[in-house]
Scaffold this motif. Structure first.
Motif, PDB file in Angstrom:
ATOM      1  N   THR B  11       0.864  -1.175   0.000  1.00  0.00           N
ATOM      2  CA  THR B  11       0.000   0.000   0.000  1.00  0.00           C
ATOM      3  C   THR B  11       0.902   1.228   0.000  1.00  0.00           C
ATOM      4  O   THR B  11       2.107   1.115   0.246  1.00  0.00           O
ATOM      5  N   SER B  12       0.316   2.382  -0.233  1.00  0.00           N
ATOM      6  CA  SER B  12       1.171   3.562  -0.301  1.00  0.00           C
ATOM      7  C   SER B  12       1.807   3.856   1.050  1.00  0.00           C
ATOM      8  O   SER B  12       2.937   4.316   1.121  1.00  0.00           O
ATOM      9  N   SER B  13       1.098   3.543   2.147  1.00  0.00           N
ATOM     10  CA  SER B  13       1.656   3.894   3.447  1.00  0.00           C
ATOM     11  C   SER B  13       2.705   2.886   3.907  1.00  0.00           C
ATOM     12  O   SER B  13       3.492   3.171   4.789  1.00  0.00           O
ATOM     13  N   THR B  14       2.694   1.701   3.330  1.00  0.00           N
ATOM     14  CA  THR B  14       3.666   0.686   3.740  1.00  0.00           C
ATOM     15  C   THR B  14       4.606   0.348   2.582  1.00  0.00           C
ATOM     16  O   THR B  14       5.227  -0.702   2.565  1.00  0.00           O
ATOM     17  N   PHE B  15       4.688   1.260   1.633  1.00  0.00           N
ATOM     18  CA  PHE B  15       5.402   0.905   0.414  1.00  0.00           C
ATOM     19  C   PHE B  15       6.895   0.628   0.651  1.00  0.00           C
ATOM     20  O   PHE B  15       7.444  -0.340   0.117  1.00  0.00           O
ATOM     21  N   GLY B  16       7.513   1.468   1.470  1.00  0.00           N
ATOM     22  CA  GLY B  16       8.947   1.291   1.733  1.00  0.00           C
ATOM     23  C   GLY B  16       9.246  -0.073   2.348  1.00  0.00           C
ATOM     24  O   GLY B  16      10.063  -0.834   1.814  1.00  0.00           O
ATOM     25  N   PRO B  17       8.618  -0.393   3.468  1.00  0.00           N
ATOM     26  CA  PRO B  17       8.855  -1.708   4.074  1.00  0.00           C
ATOM     27  C   PRO B  17       8.468  -2.857   3.143  1.00  0.00           C
ATOM     28  O   PRO B  17       9.155  -3.875   3.098  1.00  0.00           O
ATOM     29  N   TRP B  18       7.374  -2.698   2.396  1.00  0.00           N
ATOM     30  CA  TRP B  18       6.988  -3.741   1.439  1.00  0.00           C
ATOM     31  C   TRP B  18       8.114  -3.987   0.442  1.00  0.00           C
ATOM     32  O   TRP B  18       8.532  -5.121   0.212  1.00  0.00           O
ATOM     33  N   PHE B  19       8.652  -2.897  -0.118  1.00  0.00           N
ATOM     34  CA  PHE B  19       9.691  -3.035  -1.135  1.00  0.00           C
ATOM     35  C   PHE B  19      10.943  -3.698  -0.553  1.00  0.00           C
ATOM     36  O   PHE B  19      11.506  -4.618  -1.154  1.00  0.00           O
TER      37      PHE B  19
END
Lengths: 519, 519
Positions: B11-19
């Motif tokens: 999601t946009s708010s968790t994008f960094g950790p997701w990536f």
């Protein structure tokens, strides 16, 4: 306009200038304003790409996977293996500043990547099933040597592949060391048409941190110098203990205990752009490069022989294009030199300088006779091919040239491999530009003394020694300079007589070791 | 044991950790003890090799030749082009020491190779017939950025190809700039299935030293960020004048004068490993990577479904090997996961995490029915293929997946490309995660103000603004952080109404320029 030839012959006394001219005038390399760094121009880089394709195909079949690790090494990681860091520390380049900002801790540029990769291997390997782990990378490394730099052979930055593998068993690792060495031998012998001798490095000459180093040793007959071709190192558990690269076995043990931890067994192995330099040195001649067909950027060059009849010239060009098209279809790397500014003679010199294996000339007479006239770069021998046979005849001739070039180089190298038992004989043979097999104690101290003594004795060559005097008379000075050192302990050993003692120190000999002057 | 999935959604708010999780748990990259440097593991490096093969084939057809130039730049050469060195100086890493020895003059590590290559081009180019000169190299470069590093997208060392060409005419150079840009667009669209918008960078954002920079701009719909995909620079005579890269024309001139000297017209162009990161960001999902078939290291994975009957299991394994063999023959990159330690469910998760386009399951029922069961990674949709159709059916499905992935990404990106005329509308649209086309004056000063104002306004988002509030409510904070900047002036321009004024400063507008937040 580029020079169309070189003006020093390939002799032992002019070998350095000859080599410089060949590699630069053929447009393989150019010099650069940072000393010891060279530009690999397309004419040499294409050969490197051929080597890459060959090695990639072979190592991928071995289960090796390509990857890329950073250029930089933290000082902590680099310092972890003491022998290793000691082997390289004087040559390591350090980044200490970025823009105007001083770095808190200087960062090293990799001289090799054991200390870069092994902390990661420790993280990735947990269980027996994670092994073997076989990684390779194609990369640049920097070793800021203070010895005289030489294009390809010794440069401060060079390109290579470095394989790094981890195995569950000592046997698995040691088997691979030799499998890779065979690959390296075939790069030299099958691709570059340069014979090599496989063997093990002495303790004194092995890779810093390895248990032992295996090597393929090439040789330059013209100046009698050995060249280390490529090395495959068995690291044992030397690095795995320091970097804690451990795996847990899967099985329950007989004594009822459960899974145990073991350190992995490792290898590292590398082949560099030096190989291109060896190829140039072995095969080149007074006219320039002689490229083995398998790695030649251009395998066949077409040179039309124009006369004054414009229609006929057009028909010649059409024939050139048709033949070149057919050869390209058969995956032959062709070039057509249709430039009208240059004479055929200029073009012959130009493509001979660049070492193209086959030149095909097409003139009015060839047209009338439905044939082409070929000329081999390696021997200068001309041949004709009937129109219908141009493709197959050329393919066959490329194979013949490849085979003949290897055979010639092999004979030249073999003739310069001698055997003797005593120091006196040894120095005569070395000064004549031979590699010499001698019974050797394999002691590091003795090897240091061989280096020292051979350097001094060469400088004070006995003028009564006929062979040395004859060499000096012919101007073959290059053979006499520098120390002799051990090149390798060949795998193929002569039977060592039971009574043999070391040629240098008279202590018991352990093996026949090959010594010689070298790059 | 590796994790079999990721535990944050895309999601946009968790994008960094997701990536971070996706690229590390899929074994594409690993982290390293020198900040901003990453390890490219085989799972990403194989994609890079596919990109290399594709680009090499295309540029070789254009007459570009590969070569290799040194890693090091002397400070004198680096400083020759002022605008250029100013663009990079804060990011340049300097070697000041070798071993314990201080270098007399510090040596820079290349941030790009204009200043490395152009002194050589000046040497090699003499006459009109030496042109065009088209060189490329695949290499590492170092730009020590102080912004937050991100794997692939912003790393201090990265891999790329850099093409450098010299032309006799302005037209020849400018034609090639666009030819290369088309190549880059096709790498993104055809190989990586990521849509891009072609355009020109503003003066503010162009390459330091270029006359102008063309670019392919990619986009990450999930967090509304633009990413510069690759750039192709027209350098004009900016560098050739400084490095004195001149050629003599061949012709006599009408005024009776003889050959004249001219400065060459140059381009440089580069595509980096960033492209892999863009692919991950665009296609990945909550389960991990989704690899476009053309660049997937493994295109099809076979997972056998074992039951308790050992004979049957053997027949299943035989079938798996037979199908995989047939697919490999058809050049499909296959893997068979016959490990008995893992359940099929674990394997599904594992290969989904790694983004393999097609999973083929074979169980007892499939055997009986002479069929296999496939599952698409991109949609999760299952399909069956009859025994005789496995090879062709799989090839077709790989093409379908490639096409569908592009179509989906294209629709997602298109939906986020908006047009408006005023600052107020602009900020709302940008804060919703759109790229926005606005009429723009193209002035550098105005562009600086846009950056500054958009950063501030984002930080003080008007809570009454419904759309921004809604985003914040959904946790889409990432869209609101950082400045908006110009991405490019798209080649495909909407008709600019005659009366248009700049959306930011109200001076006359020159073009529709695309702005947005970006990496």
């Amino acid at each position: 306009m580029n020079a169309t030839g070189i003006d020093v012959p390939k002799t032992s006394s002019t070998f350095g200038p000859w080599f410089s001219q060949v590699v630069s005038r053929s447009e393989m390399i150019d010099y650069y304003d940072v000393l010891g760094c060279y530009i690999l121009r397309p004419w040499s880089y294409l050969t490197w790409e051929e080597i890459q394709n060959y090695v990639n195909a072979r190592i991928k079949r071995m289960g090796v996977k390509n990857s890329y690790f950073p250029l930089f090494v933290s000082s902590d990681a680099l310092r972890k293996e003491e022998d290793h860091v000691e082997g390289f520390s004087a040559e390591v380049a350090w980044v200490t500043r970025v823009g105007q900002k001083r770095l808190e801790k200087p960062i090293a540029i990799r001289p090799t990547s054991e200390t870069v990769m092994y902390p990661l291997m420790a993280k990735w390997i947990r269980f027996h099933r994670d092994l073997p782990l076989k990684l390779n990378q194609w990369s640049n490394v920097v070793r800021w040597e203070f010895k005289h730099p030489t294009p390809f052979i010794r440069s401060r930055e060079f390109l290579w592949q470095e394989g790094h593998t981890a195995h569950a068993t000592k046997e698995g690792a040691e088997k691979e060391v030799l499998e890779v060495l065979d690959l390296y031998a075939s790069v030299y012998e099958e691709l570059l048409a340069c014979p090599v001798i496989k063997g093990r490095k002495t303790e004194r000459e092995k890779f810093a941190g390895a248990v032992y180093t295996t090597t393929v040793e090439a040789f330059v007959p013209t100046n009698g110098r050995g060249v280390q071709g490529a090395t495959s190192h068995y690291l044992g558990q030397n690095f795995s203990r320091l970097f804690k690269i451990e795996f847990q076995d899967d099985t329950r043990h007989d004594d009822g205990t459960s899974a145990k931890q073991h350190f992995v067994w490792q290898n590292s192995w590398g082949l560099t752009t030096r190989s291109i330099g060896v190829m140039v040195m072995v095969h080149g001649d007074d006219k320039g490069l002689v490229m083995p067909p398998r790695v030649a950027p251009v395998q066949v060059v077409f040179v039309p022989i124009y006369f004054s009849n414009a229609d006929e010239n057009q028909r010649i060009n059409d024939a050139v294009e048709a033949y070149a098209g057919a050869l390209s279809e058969a995956d032959v790397r062709c070039e057509t030199d249709l430039r009208t500014l240059y004479t055929p003679g200029w073009k012959y010199n130009h493509w001979e300088l660049k070492g193209v294996p086959i030149r095909i000339e097409i003139g009015p007479r060839d047209l009338r006779r439905n044939q082409v006239t070929g000329c081999r770069r390696d021997t200068g021998v001309k041949f004709t091919l009937a129109q219908d046979d141009v493709v197959q005849g050329t393919l066959d001739m490329l194979e013949t040239i490849q085979r003949d070039m290897f055979a010639k180089a092999k004979a030249d190298c073999d003739a310069r491999l001698k055997t003797c038992l005593t120091w006196a004989e040894f120095m005569v043979l070395v000064n004549q530009g031979n590699r010499v097999l001698v019974p050797f104690c394999e002691e590091e101290q003795c090897e240091d003394q061989v280096k020292e003594r051979s350097r001094i004795e060469a400088e004070n060559v006995d003028e009564d020694d006929e062979s040395a005097a004859a060499l000096a008379d012919r101007g073959d000075f290059e053979m006499l300079t520098g120390s002799a050192k051990s090149l390798c302990i060949p795998f193929a050993q002569p039977d060592l007589p039971a009574s043999s003692v070391c040629f240098a120190c008279a202590h018991p000999a352990k093996s026949w070791t090959m010594f010689g002057r070298s790059y």
